[in-house]
Design a protein around this motif. Sequence first.
Motif, PDB file in Angstrom:
ATOM      1  N   UNK A 122      24.453  17.745  -2.679  1.00 26.09           N
ATOM      2  CA  UNK A 122      23.470  16.893  -2.009  1.00 26.09           C
ATOM      3  C   UNK A 122      24.115  15.717  -1.278  1.00 26.09           C
ATOM      4  N   UNK A 123      25.308  15.322  -1.711  1.00 26.05           N
ATOM      5  CA  UNK A 123      25.996  14.244  -1.009  1.00 26.05           C
ATOM      6  C   UNK A 123      26.299  14.597   0.439  1.00 26.05           C
ATOM      7  N   UNK A 124      26.541  15.869   0.708  1.00 27.29           N
ATOM      8  CA  UNK A 124      26.837  16.323   2.073  1.00 27.29           C
ATOM      9  C   UNK A 124      25.565  16.390   2.904  1.00 27.29           C
ATOM     10  N   UNK A 125      24.530  17.031   2.388  1.00 33.01           N
ATOM     11  CA  UNK A 125      23.288  17.190   3.165  1.00 33.01           C
ATOM     12  C   UNK A 125      22.589  15.851   3.386  1.00 33.01           C
ATOM     13  N   UNK A 126      22.670  14.952   2.399  1.00 34.83           N
ATOM     14  CA  UNK A 126      22.067  13.628   2.583  1.00 34.83           C
ATOM     15  C   UNK A 126      22.774  12.863   3.694  1.00 34.83           C
ATOM     16  N   UNK A 127      24.101  12.960   3.746  1.00 33.18           N
ATOM     17  CA  UNK A 127      24.854  12.289   4.809  1.00 33.18           C
ATOM     18  C   UNK A 127      24.438  12.821   6.181  1.00 33.18           C
ATOM     19  N   UNK A 128      24.251  14.142   6.294  1.00 33.49           N
ATOM     20  CA  UNK A 128      23.810  14.724   7.562  1.00 33.49           C
ATOM     21  C   UNK A 128      22.397  14.270   7.918  1.00 33.49           C
ATOM     22  N   UNK A 129      21.531  14.192   6.899  1.00 36.95           N
ATOM     23  CA  UNK A 129      20.170  13.710   7.130  1.00 36.95           C
ATOM     24  C   UNK A 129      20.155  12.259   7.593  1.00 36.95           C
ATOM     25  N   UNK A 130      21.054  11.439   7.036  1.00 40.58           N
ATOM     26  CA  UNK A 130      21.119  10.025   7.420  1.00 40.58           C
ATOM     27  C   UNK A 130      21.661   9.862   8.839  1.00 40.58           C
ATOM     28  N   UNK A 131      22.562  10.746   9.249  1.00 40.63           N
ATOM     29  CA  UNK A 131      23.048  10.710  10.636  1.00 40.63           C
ATOM     30  C   UNK A 131      21.895  10.984  11.598  1.00 40.63           C
ATOM     31  N   UNK A 132      21.080  11.990  11.275  1.00 43.90           N
ATOM     32  CA  UNK A 132      19.896  12.274  12.092  1.00 43.90           C
ATOM     33  C   UNK A 132      18.951  11.082  12.102  1.00 43.90           C
ATOM     34  N   UNK A 133      18.736  10.478  10.932  1.00 41.07           N
ATOM     35  CA  UNK A 133      17.862   9.294  10.804  1.00 41.07           C
ATOM     36  C   UNK A 133      18.371   8.161  11.699  1.00 41.07           C
ATOM     37  N   UNK A 134      19.679   7.925  11.690  1.00 39.15           N
ATOM     38  CA  UNK A 134      20.266   6.875  12.529  1.00 39.15           C
ATOM     39  C   UNK A 134      20.063   7.191  14.006  1.00 39.15           C
ATOM     40  N   UNK A 135      20.287   8.452  14.411  1.00 41.59           N
ATOM     41  CA  UNK A 135      20.135   8.827  15.817  1.00 41.59           C
ATOM     42  C   UNK A 135      18.689   8.699  16.280  1.00 41.59           C
ATOM     43  N   UNK A 136      17.747   9.015  15.394  1.00 37.94           N
ATOM     44  CA  UNK A 136      16.327   8.887  15.737  1.00 37.94           C
ATOM     45  C   UNK A 136      16.006   7.446  16.094  1.00 37.94           C
ATOM     46  N   UNK A 137      16.394   6.524  15.239  1.00 36.59           N
ATOM     47  CA  UNK A 137      16.002   5.128  15.440  1.00 36.59           C
ATOM     48  C   UNK A 137      16.885   4.415  16.467  1.00 36.59           C
ATOM     49  N   UNK A 138      18.122   4.848  16.606  1.00 34.37           N
ATOM     50  CA  UNK A 138      18.972   4.290  17.662  1.00 34.37           C
ATOM     51  C   UNK A 138      18.374   4.617  19.024  1.00 34.37           C
ATOM     52  N   UNK A 139      18.016   5.895  19.227  1.00 35.73           N
ATOM     53  CA  UNK A 139      17.437   6.288  20.511  1.00 35.73           C
ATOM     54  C   UNK A 139      16.030   5.733  20.693  1.00 35.73           C
ATOM     55  N   UNK A 140      15.283   5.582  19.581  1.00 41.95           N
ATOM     56  CA  UNK A 140      13.963   4.980  19.673  1.00 41.95           C
ATOM     57  C   UNK A 140      14.039   3.554  20.178  1.00 41.95           C
ATOM     58  N   UNK A 141      14.967   2.774  19.630  1.00 42.58           N
ATOM     59  CA  UNK A 141      15.138   1.388  20.068  1.00 42.58           C
ATOM     60  C   UNK A 141      15.716   1.320  21.479  1.00 42.58           C
TER      61      UNK A 141
END
Length: 242
Positions: A122-141
């Motif tokens: 889960x440490x790997x998949x969570x890191x990938x999910x957080x990268x997506x989360x960061x990209x979502x809000x970076x592009x949103x802002x």
Amino acid sequence: MGTERFAGNVSIGVDGFLRYEVFGQEVWITTTHIGMGLITATLLIIAVTVNRTVRRAAPDQSPSGFLNVIEMMVEAIDRLTLTNMGKQHGHKFSNYIGTLFLFLMLSNMAGVFGLRSPTADYGVTLALGLITFFLIHYNGLKYQKARHVTNLFRPIFLAPIQIIGEIATPLSLSLRLFGNVLSGTVLLGLVYGLLPRVLLVIVPAFLHAYLDVFSGAVQTYVFCMLTMVFIAQTFDVKEETL
């Protein structure tokens, strides 16, 4: 460190291979680190090979062989990103989505080569999910400015639900991938531990074909698609897709 083992002493957990101390804290090199290291090295070798092949290709001749395969893969990734993210923004994410697709595909298929799938950690998949989360809000802002935040409070009585929904995005992405890959790892571990040796040549081959190759490809596609769709929703410009 603790691992899970079933009949036949078959491990389905994360095994530790090397222990050392950092500032008094115990740190382990695990099967996940080894798998990710091998997959990263494989991707680097592929990247160097592709780069050399493209550089040596004659521009006045039609591509053939390995170069044809490369072009087909690049065109497929470009079509995927442009279709789901639009002509204006899709090309910016082709490299990331292509790298993510290859990494997930190799990680999910690691069981075929006798490795424990890194995505079963889960440490790997969570890191990938957080990268997506960061990209979502970076592009949103970047594209929606303050509206990316204020939209969460419209209407105000739904704000708690919308905030929880945003926080749940990386969790749902990571848990979906982790759960599917881990279930296949557990099932294969049970099969290897319980079946007679004479059947281990035949039965696991079919299970690897389904759980590692087919299911792994599906989970890779789903994760990449959701990543593109979530990010594309933050673009402020409405445009026609291909």
